[in-house]
Design a protein around this motif. Structure first.
Motif, PDB file in Angstrom:
ATOM      1  N   ILE A   1       1.254  -1.114   0.428  1.00 42.66           N
ATOM      2  CA  ILE A   1      -0.191   0.351  -0.269  1.00 42.66           C
ATOM      3  C   ILE A   1       0.595   0.981   0.331  1.00 42.66           C
ATOM      4  N   LEU A   2       2.142   0.785   1.275  1.00 44.50           N
ATOM      5  CA  LEU A   2       2.840   2.569   0.660  1.00 44.50           C
ATOM      6  C   LEU A   2       3.263   2.389  -0.152  1.00 44.50           C
ATOM      7  N   CYS A   3       3.722   1.910  -0.902  1.00 44.07           N
ATOM      8  CA  CYS A   3       4.333   1.948  -2.495  1.00 44.07           C
ATOM      9  C   CYS A   3       3.586   1.967  -3.156  1.00 44.07           C
ATOM     10  N   ALA A   4       2.271   2.030  -3.402  1.00 41.05           N
ATOM     11  CA  ALA A   4       1.333   2.115  -4.486  1.00 41.05           C
ATOM     12  C   ALA A   4       1.264   4.085  -3.893  1.00 41.05           C
ATOM     13  N   GLU A   5       0.739   3.996  -3.024  1.00 39.45           N
ATOM     14  CA  GLU A   5       0.518   5.454  -2.524  1.00 39.45           C
ATOM     15  C   GLU A   5       1.880   6.748  -2.673  1.00 39.45           C
ATOM     16  N   ALA A   6       2.920   6.420  -2.437  1.00 41.26           N
ATOM     17  CA  ALA A   6       3.899   6.913  -2.697  1.00 41.26           C
ATOM     18  C   ALA A   6       4.352   6.804  -4.440  1.00 41.26           C
ATOM     19  N   ARG A   7       3.429   6.052  -4.512  1.00 41.52           N
ATOM     20  CA  ARG A   7       4.614   5.544  -6.178  1.00 41.52           C
ATOM     21  C   ARG A   7       6.331   5.838  -5.969  1.00 41.52           C
ATOM     22  N   VAL A   8       6.883   4.700  -5.726  1.00 35.03           N
ATOM     23  CA  VAL A   8       8.001   4.079  -5.284  1.00 35.03           C
ATOM     24  C   VAL A   8       8.097   2.609  -5.880  1.00 35.03           C
ATOM     25  N   ASN A   9       9.232   2.867  -6.943  1.00 39.40           N
ATOM     26  CA  ASN A   9       9.385   1.444  -6.458  1.00 39.40           C
ATOM     27  C   ASN A   9       9.127   0.400  -5.691  1.00 39.40           C
ATOM     28  N   SER A  10       8.474  -0.771  -5.983  1.00 38.87           N
ATOM     29  CA  SER A  10       8.443  -1.385  -4.768  1.00 38.87           C
ATOM     30  C   SER A  10       9.439  -2.634  -4.901  1.00 38.87           C
ATOM     31  N   GLN A  11      10.374  -2.988  -5.628  1.00 38.77           N
ATOM     32  CA  GLN A  11      11.616  -3.676  -5.724  1.00 38.77           C
ATOM     33  C   GLN A  11      12.467  -2.445  -4.860  1.00 38.77           C
ATOM     34  N   ASN A  12      12.672  -1.637  -5.190  1.00 38.21           N
ATOM     35  CA  ASN A  12      13.503  -0.774  -4.568  1.00 38.21           C
ATOM     36  C   ASN A  12      13.634  -0.447  -3.387  1.00 38.21           C
ATOM     37  N   PHE A  13      12.326  -0.204  -2.495  1.00 32.43           N
ATOM     38  CA  PHE A  13      11.599  -0.293  -1.652  1.00 32.43           C
ATOM     39  C   PHE A  13      12.171  -1.551  -0.362  1.00 32.43           C
ATOM     40  N   ARG A  14      12.121  -2.563  -1.275  1.00 37.72           N
ATOM     41  CA  ARG A  14      12.553  -3.633  -0.029  1.00 37.72           C
ATOM     42  C   ARG A  14      13.725  -3.860  -0.062  1.00 37.72           C
TER      43      ARG A  14
ATOM     44  N   GLY B   1      15.699  -1.633  -0.259  1.00 35.35           N
ATOM     45  CA  GLY B   1      16.607   0.059   0.269  1.00 35.35           C
ATOM     46  C   GLY B   1      16.946   0.779  -0.722  1.00 35.35           C
ATOM     47  N   PHE B   2      16.854   0.543  -1.431  1.00 35.70           N
ATOM     48  CA  PHE B   2      17.281   1.929  -2.624  1.00 35.70           C
ATOM     49  C   PHE B   2      16.464   2.797  -2.834  1.00 35.70           C
ATOM     50  N   LEU B   3      16.635   3.653  -1.933  1.00 36.54           N
ATOM     51  CA  LEU B   3      15.707   4.940  -2.058  1.00 36.54           C
ATOM     52  C   LEU B   3      16.697   6.110  -2.245  1.00 36.54           C
ATOM     53  N   THR B   4      16.073   7.369  -2.801  1.00 33.72           N
ATOM     54  CA  THR B   4      17.295   8.245  -2.401  1.00 33.72           C
ATOM     55  C   THR B   4      16.437   9.369  -1.648  1.00 33.72           C
ATOM     56  N   LYS B   5      17.359  10.323  -1.002  1.00 32.85           N
ATOM     57  CA  LYS B   5      16.237  10.741  -0.134  1.00 32.85           C
ATOM     58  C   LYS B   5      14.933  11.865  -1.069  1.00 32.85           C
ATOM     59  N   GLU B   6      15.118  11.784  -2.324  1.00 31.48           N
ATOM     60  CA  GLU B   6      13.628  12.136  -2.762  1.00 31.48           C
ATOM     61  C   GLU B   6      12.691  11.430  -2.747  1.00 31.48           C
ATOM     62  N   GLN B   7      13.198  10.148  -2.406  1.00 30.44           N
ATOM     63  CA  GLN B   7      11.852   9.261  -2.970  1.00 30.44           C
ATOM     64  C   GLN B   7      11.286   9.307  -1.559  1.00 30.44           C
ATOM     65  N   ARG B   8      12.524   9.587  -0.410  1.00 27.10           N
ATOM     66  CA  ARG B   8      12.139   8.973   0.452  1.00 27.10           C
ATOM     67  C   ARG B   8      10.861   9.907   1.427  1.00 27.10           C
ATOM     68  N   ARG B   9      11.155  10.669   0.997  1.00 27.82           N
ATOM     69  CA  ARG B   9       9.826  12.641   1.264  1.00 27.82           C
ATOM     70  C   ARG B   9       8.196  11.781   0.924  1.00 27.82           C
ATOM     71  N   PRO B  10       8.058  11.428  -0.491  1.00 27.64           N
ATOM     72  CA  PRO B  10       6.869  10.547  -0.471  1.00 27.64           C
ATOM     73  C   PRO B  10       6.530   9.654   0.238  1.00 27.64           C
ATOM     74  N   VAL B  11       7.043   8.764   0.474  1.00 26.26           N
ATOM     75  CA  VAL B  11       6.949   7.271   1.946  1.00 26.26           C
ATOM     76  C   VAL B  11       6.871   7.467   2.900  1.00 26.26           C
ATOM     77  N   ASN B  12       7.330   8.708   3.355  1.00 27.21           N
ATOM     78  CA  ASN B  12       6.994   9.696   4.972  1.00 27.21           C
ATOM     79  C   ASN B  12       6.006   9.753   4.430  1.00 27.21           C
ATOM     80  N   ALA B  13       5.681  11.405   3.496  1.00 31.71           N
ATOM     81  CA  ALA B  13       3.651  11.940   3.429  1.00 31.71           C
ATOM     82  C   ALA B  13       2.750  10.382   3.581  1.00 31.71           C
ATOM     83  N   ALA B  14       3.003   9.884   2.562  1.00 30.08           N
ATOM     84  CA  ALA B  14       2.328   8.235   2.322  1.00 30.08           C
ATOM     85  C   ALA B  14       1.996   7.947   3.924  1.00 30.08           C
TER      86      ALA B  14
END
Length: 335
Positions: free
Chosen positions: A137-150, A152-165
């Motif tokens: 749900i978090l990846c879908a809402e933040a629109r970040v790549n689910s494989q990169n999320f799993r 841990g390959f997320l940039t600082k910019e990508q972490r912002r929408p994750v935290n917001a979501a």
């Protein structure tokens, strides 16, 4: 009134005796709940004349002016919502697809869309853990790549929408039961309890074939029949839609002619599922069968093969594979 009190006394004594004898507590509780409900005074129930049934301003207006009638719970896919007018109370909605085609992603999308509007949703996840669902749900809402999320390959910019979501998701009224094995009696008992505590508006079961009948049966079709009838009864008793995800048989893969679109006969142990369901939606992604075709990438069809109170049809949608999320096709094109 005195007769009802005597019956309550009898039920309490039988409940006490059953508890002392042992057995499954969920079955004892569920049986007692059913008998208590039967004992309760009928409020608004029983047979009514047509005049009595519409002797309510809201009901009357919904009949003489259908446009004022309540729309059901929206899925977030506009064309599908137009075709079905949303998901309505008392309906058993079956979502069928082959493995790894997007059943869970589609159901989670409906849950997320409704929870974001303030709705209350209960999910029975018999295959995935609670945390795994939250990740999706978090990846879908933040629109970040689910494989990169799993990984841990997320940039600082990508972490912002994750935290917001995550901040928003934590506000939702979303309840997840992650037990890997449920019989239909246990599922009904938990549903009643959670509905009483949290005023549940929508229940999702992922997935149908992992739910068992109360009493183990040699005939799998008979067992699925008991499950689908139980889910249908739950939808009617609680006056909410119940979504059940369903596997398809391998007949889809063996079908000749190149067209692998699912049909009602492809529902696994299909007789009772097809009969008890009010709405059946199949998910079809041609890219799964033709991976070498880049022109098919991200395209999906939502096939409404049965709708008890409305038309059937095929809805074109987008599947955002990186986020495991379905979206409106026009929105996908706009991106």
């Amino acid at each position: 009134e005195k007769s009802r009190l005597r019956r309550l006394w009898t039920i309490s004594e039988e409940l006490r005796a059953a508890a002392l004898e042992g057995g499954k507590s969920s079955e004892i509780i569920d049986s007692s709940l059913e008998r208590l409900i039967e004992t309760a005074p009928v409020v608004g129930g029983g047979a009514k004349s047509v005049k009595e049934a519409v002797n309510n301003q809201e009901v009357y207006q919904s009949l003489v002016n259908p446009s004022s009638g309540d729309k059901g719970i929206e899925t977030g896919i506009h064309e599908l919502d137009e075709l079905t007018n949303g998901l309505h109370g008392g309906e058993l909605v079956v979502i069928g697809a082959r493995t790894s085609t997007g059943k869970t992603a589609f159901a989670l999308g409906i849950a997320a869309h409704y929870c974001a509007q303030g709705g209350s949703v209960l999910i029975f996840s018999l295959e995935m853990t609670r945390l795994a669902l939250i990740h999706r749900i978090l990846c879908a809402e933040a629109r970040v790549n689910s494989q990169n999320f799993r990984k841990g390959f997320l940039t600082k910019e990508q972490r912002r929408p994750v935290n917001a979501a995550l901040t928003e998701i934590m506000k939702w009224k979303l309840y997840i039961d992650e037990q890997s094995s449920h019989d239909i009696g246990e599922l009904l008992s938990i549903s009643r309890r959670e509905s009483a505590q949290h005023q549940i508006d929508l229940i999702i079961v992922d997935y149908l074939q992992l739910v068992h009948a109360r009493n183990k049966q040699d005939n799998r079709v008979a067992e699925i029949t008991a499950v689908t009838q139980g889910l249908k009864k739950l939808a009617r008793d609680q006056d909410i839609p119940v979504i059940a995800l369903s596997q398809l048989s391998r007949a889809v893969e063996r079908r000749g002619g190149g067209d692998k679109r699912p049909q009602l006969s492809d529902l696994r142990e299909s007789g009772s599922i097809e009969q008890d369901a009010d709405v059946v939606v199949f998910i079809y992604r041609e890219e799964v069968y033709k991976p070498g075709r880049p022109d098919l990438s991200g395209k999906a069809e939502l096939i409404v093969s049965k709708q008890r109170n409305g038309p059937t049809g095929v809805i074109k949608a987008a599947f955002l594979k990186d986020y495991a999320r379905f979206a409106n096709l026009e929105g996908f094109r706009a991106e």
